[in-house]
Design a protein around this motif. Structure first.
Motif, mmCIF file in Angstrom:
data_model
loop_
_atom_site.group_PDB
_atom_site.id
_atom_site.type_symbol
_atom_site.label_atom_id
_atom_site.label_comp_id
_atom_site.label_asym_id
_atom_site.label_seq_id
_atom_site.Cartn_x
_atom_site.Cartn_y
_atom_site.Cartn_z
ATOM 1 N N LEU A 195 -3.008 -32.881 -13.684
ATOM 2 C CA LEU A 195 -2.415 -31.585 -14.029
ATOM 3 C C LEU A 195 -2.558 -31.310 -15.517
ATOM 4 O O LEU A 195 -2.833 -30.186 -15.938
ATOM 5 C CB LEU A 195 -0.935 -31.574 -13.617
ATOM 6 N N VAL A 196 -2.361 -32.348 -16.342
ATOM 7 C CA VAL A 196 -2.584 -32.256 -17.779
ATOM 8 C C VAL A 196 -3.052 -33.619 -18.248
ATOM 9 O O VAL A 196 -2.618 -34.647 -17.736
ATOM 10 C CB VAL A 196 -1.294 -31.817 -18.518
ATOM 11 N N GLU A 217 7.033 -29.806 -13.324
ATOM 12 C CA GLU A 217 6.823 -28.782 -14.339
ATOM 13 C C GLU A 217 6.430 -29.455 -15.645
ATOM 14 O O GLU A 217 7.084 -30.405 -16.077
ATOM 15 C CB GLU A 217 8.086 -27.943 -14.548
ATOM 16 N N LEU A 230 3.097 -25.346 -16.563
ATOM 17 C CA LEU A 230 2.249 -25.779 -15.458
ATOM 18 C C LEU A 230 3.141 -26.313 -14.350
ATOM 19 O O LEU A 230 4.004 -27.160 -14.596
ATOM 20 C CB LEU A 230 1.270 -26.855 -15.923
#
Length: 278
Positions: A195-196, A217, A230
């Motif tokens: 996701l990151v 989140e 995100l």
């Protein structure tokens, strides 16, 4: 007398010290509607032994969020959590988790919910160290507004540069001084998908049990315009990278280099008032 009318009441020592009157009221209300065995453990070890020896009695914890988490963790590690209906009368300093789960915070109302309510299956997260998360966790790793990135004061940038020099080249570690924390570089993966990644510093990461899946989140550090949150839902969430600490329910954990949480839908049961029970 049915099994449901036989209660094992574990009164946490913090609750006895913090509000003995509420403890007394809870016991009076419970004894009016059920047969009680009251235990007054003075240590976590005594608490664990009493819970393990409850037999067929329903366990009722009189205590704060820490006492609830202790009971859930013990039942989970004994592999009895899925088959046990736990009840709680919140008494103590920190009861925000209990309130968020739907437990009444008044001694009378909570005790009546134990007698009149029913077990409701709730989701939880279990991490790779066998820890449980009931309400959620948060990794606070970003600097306050106006401090992150190039807007950081000179002494903060100098401190970060010095730490990087000592530890070697790579991602900037967390720096804390005078209440100001630098952003972390973390890799957050949801069901194996990134996701990151480590090339992007983050301000906060939060994970909470959702409707069958973990809700994730991540807020990256803003550069210029405000950063976009995100979001994702997944069965498995992994966070790795720079050593980090996190707040899980009522406890602080870390530092750790990597942690993975797995969602367990309906993994435990908590007695709630009739209006909230299924």
């Amino acid at each position: 007398m049915s099994v449901s009318d036989q209660l094992m009441v574990l009164v946490d020592p913090v609750a006895r010290r913090h509000d003995g009157e509420s403890v007394r009221i809870a016991k009076d209300v419970l004894s009016a509607g059920a047969t009680l065995k009251v235990c007054l453990p003075d240590s976590p070890e005594e608490f664990a032994r009493a819970l393990a020896r409850r037999g067929s009695r329903r366990p009722v914890v009189v205590g704060d969020d820490h006492a609830l988490l202790r009971a859930v963790t013990l039942l989970h590690r004994d592999r009895e959590l899925a088959t046990t209906v736990l009840a709680l009368v919140p008494v103590g300093g920190e009861v925000s988790l209990a309130k968020s789960l739907g437990v009444p915070t008044g001694a009378v109302a909570a005790a009546r919910a134990v007698l009149d309510g029913a077990g409701r299956r709730l989701d939880l997260l279990v991490d790779d160290s066998d820890g449980v998360v009931l309400g959620g966790l948060r990794i606070p790793c970003g600097a306050p507004a106006g401090v992150a990135g190039g807007g950081a004061p000179g002494w903060v940038r100098s401190c970060r540069a010095l730490v990087r020099k000592v530890r070697g080249a790579g991602a900037a570690p967390s720096v804390a001084h005078g209440g100001v924390s630098g952003p972390l570089r973390l890799r957050v993966e949801v069901d194996g998908v990134t996701l990151v990644d480590l090339d992007r510093a983050v301000e906060t990461v939060s994970v909470a049990p959702g409707e069958g899946l973990a809700e994730v989140e991540v807020r990256p550090v803003s550069v210029g315009a405000a950063s976009r949150m995100l979001k994702a839902r997944a069965r498995t969430v992994s966070v790795s990278g720079t050593d980090f600490r996190y707040r899980s329910d009522a406890t602080s954990v870390g530092p750790v280099r990597r942690r993975t949480w797995v969602s367990h839908p309906g993994g435990w049961s908590l007695t709630l008032p009739p209006s909230l029970a299924p």
